[in-house]
Design an enzyme around this catalytic site. Structure first.
Site, PDB file in Angstrom:
ATOM      1  NE  ARG A 107     -15.990  44.070 -51.920  1.00 46.77           N
ATOM      2  CZ  ARG A 107     -14.876  44.806 -52.407  1.00 46.77           C
ATOM      3  NH1 ARG A 107     -15.337  46.074 -52.568  1.00 46.77           N
ATOM      4  NH2 ARG A 107     -13.849  44.478 -52.506  1.00 46.77           N
ATOM      5  CD  GLU A 147     -21.442  49.840 -52.424  1.00 48.05           C
ATOM      6  OE1 GLU A 147     -21.996  50.183 -51.391  1.00 48.05           O
ATOM      7  OE2 GLU A 147     -19.991  49.405 -52.332  1.00 48.05           O
ATOM      8  CB  CYS A 162     -25.658  38.521 -56.245  1.00 51.85           C
ATOM      9  SG  CYS A 162     -24.986  38.930 -54.691  1.00 51.85           S
ATOM     10  CG  HIS A 163     -24.721  42.920 -53.963  1.00 52.82           C
ATOM     11  ND1 HIS A 163     -24.733  41.842 -53.416  1.00 52.82           N
ATOM     12  CD2 HIS A 163     -24.952  43.810 -52.776  1.00 52.82           C
ATOM     13  CE1 HIS A 163     -24.555  41.896 -51.908  1.00 52.82           C
ATOM     14  NE2 HIS A 163     -24.740  43.056 -51.800  1.00 52.82           N
ATOM     15  CE1 TYR A 178     -26.696  37.307 -49.920  1.00 49.82           C
ATOM     16  CE2 TYR A 178     -26.482  39.654 -49.031  1.00 49.82           C
ATOM     17  CZ  TYR A 178     -26.353  38.213 -48.820  1.00 49.82           C
ATOM     18  OH  TYR A 178     -25.478  37.923 -47.707  1.00 49.82           O
TER      19      TYR A 178
END
Length: 390
Positions: free
Chosen positions: A286, A289, A315-316, A335
């Site tokens: 996370r 972000e 991934c992110h 992702y």
């Protein structure tokens, strides 16, 4: 096995230490070693529950649940002669594995053959139960000292939690903090030779609630290769920590989250000189972000991409590259839920099917999630010119 190939066995159990199973499992695969992870009374595709043990300020370590670790081989199908070495992870699993006659018979075969055995943390309980430590120099988690002495071992008190001890074919370490040297020593015992890592400096862009595996596995794997690796985070300095997240699929429509290990940063963000590094790694979770809103973070990403230095993002993590405006014309994956960011940023989307699929395009390596770490790390190694040969 073809000439030069190596295959090792990773012995696991329920509530094995999370990182002590996954870091060597994926790092060794990235280095070209085949790894079979097994657990008594379980078969390929089954899971072992894992545990996360940390110092939380009390007189003893705390425990929380970690990832679900998927086994890729069946214990009852093991043919000892097919393996060149054995790794035994720590955590709470060794307490009950040490009572299993089949486990004790297996480790005795490895010991008698003088094949490399790498034990970390509480794993030495298994060798003690098998009667294999008499006269052997070893270390382990400090609380095991008395029982290992009673088992006849030459106990070496660990100066730090990263201390490693070698005695013939036996490699031991007290905790996952020692993974870089622990893995490097095991590779050497397997006959491996690492080249191309001298003077390589790699930067990790970290943040709170980055995915635990996605920072720890590549960070320690690259250290094991001999690279200098730094982790930084905006508004934090060397010695500070980032909290991490354990993301897993447990039957819900999206991934679950549990608290991961605390990750200790190794360099100050303020005053950082990106030009002193040869490559950039961006973990997922996370954190990207909010990091994607930080202009100084975006400037670092732009520098590496414009300088055409290797950038590996998983991934992110690609949310940062998208926000930095550096994906236009690039072929990459991420992702699946981050596809929108990637496509709107002008990249050509590459479907991660299966989810461990990773891709390289020019100086950029991208992956979809932590199951792809072996490919992800290996592709970054290729860009950096790092090789492990046997």
């Amino acid at each position: 096995m073809a000439k030069g190939e190596r295959r090792v066995l990773l012995l696991c159990g329920d509530y094995v230490e999370d990182s002590e199973a996954m870091v060597p499992f994926q790092a060794l695969q990235a280095f070209g070693v085949a790894v079979d992870a097994v657990c008594p009374r379980k078969k390929v595709g089954d899971f072992c529950r894992t545990s996360i043990h940390e110092d939380s300020g009390h007189q003893n370590y705390s425990e929380t649940r970690g990832h679900n670790f998927a086994l890729n081989a069946t214990f009852d199908d093991i043919e000892f002669s097919n393996y060149d070495g054995l790794v035994i992870a720590g955590g709470r699993a060794p307490e009950y594995l040490a009572m299993d006659p089949k486990v004790l018979d297996l480790v005795t075969k490895f010991s008698d053959s003088r094949k490399p055995i790498a034990c970390i943390c509480h794993a030495l309980l298994i060798l003690a139960a098998a009667g294999l430590l008499k006269g052997r120099k070893c270390t382990a988690f400090p609380g095991l000292g008395p029982v290992l002495v009673d088992a006849g071992a030459h106990w070496v008190e660990p100066e730090t939690f990263a201390t490693c001890v070698v005695d013939g074919n036996l490699i031991t370490a007290p905790t996952y903090e020692g993974h870089p040297e622990f893995i490097r020593l095991f590779v050497k015992a397997l006959g491996g030779n690492i080249t191309g890592s001298d003077k390589i400096r790699i930067l990790f862009l970290c943040g709170d609630y980055m995915e635990d595996y996605e920072v720890t596995v590549p960070f320690q794997a690259l250290q094991a290769l001999g690279c200098h690796v730094d982790g930084v985070c905006p508004k934090k300095k060397a010695g500070d920590t980032c909290v991490t997240a354990v993301h897993d699929f447990e039957g819900d429509q999206t991934y679950s989250e549990k608290p991961g290990y605390k990750f200790t940063l190794t360099a100050d963000f303020e005053g950082l000189d990106p030009s002193s590094y040869d490559a950039l790694v961006i973990p997922g979770g996370r954190a990207p972000e909010y990091l994607a809103l930080d202009k100084s973070v975006l400037a670092i990403a732009k520098y590496f991409m414009e300088a055409k230095k290797p950038v590996a993002s998983i991934c992110h993590g690609q949310q940062i590259l998208a926000a930095a405006g550096v994906l236009k014309g690039k072929k990459c994956t991420a992702y699946p839920a981050v596809k929108l960011n990637v496509v709107l940023a002008g990249a050509e989307w590459l479907e991660p099917d299966p989810i461990h699929r990773c891709f390289s395009h020019e100086n950029l390596v991208t992956g979809a999630a932590w199951p792809g770490h072996p490919e992800f790390i290996a592709q970054l190694m290729a860009l950096l010119g790092i090789q492990v040969s046997f």
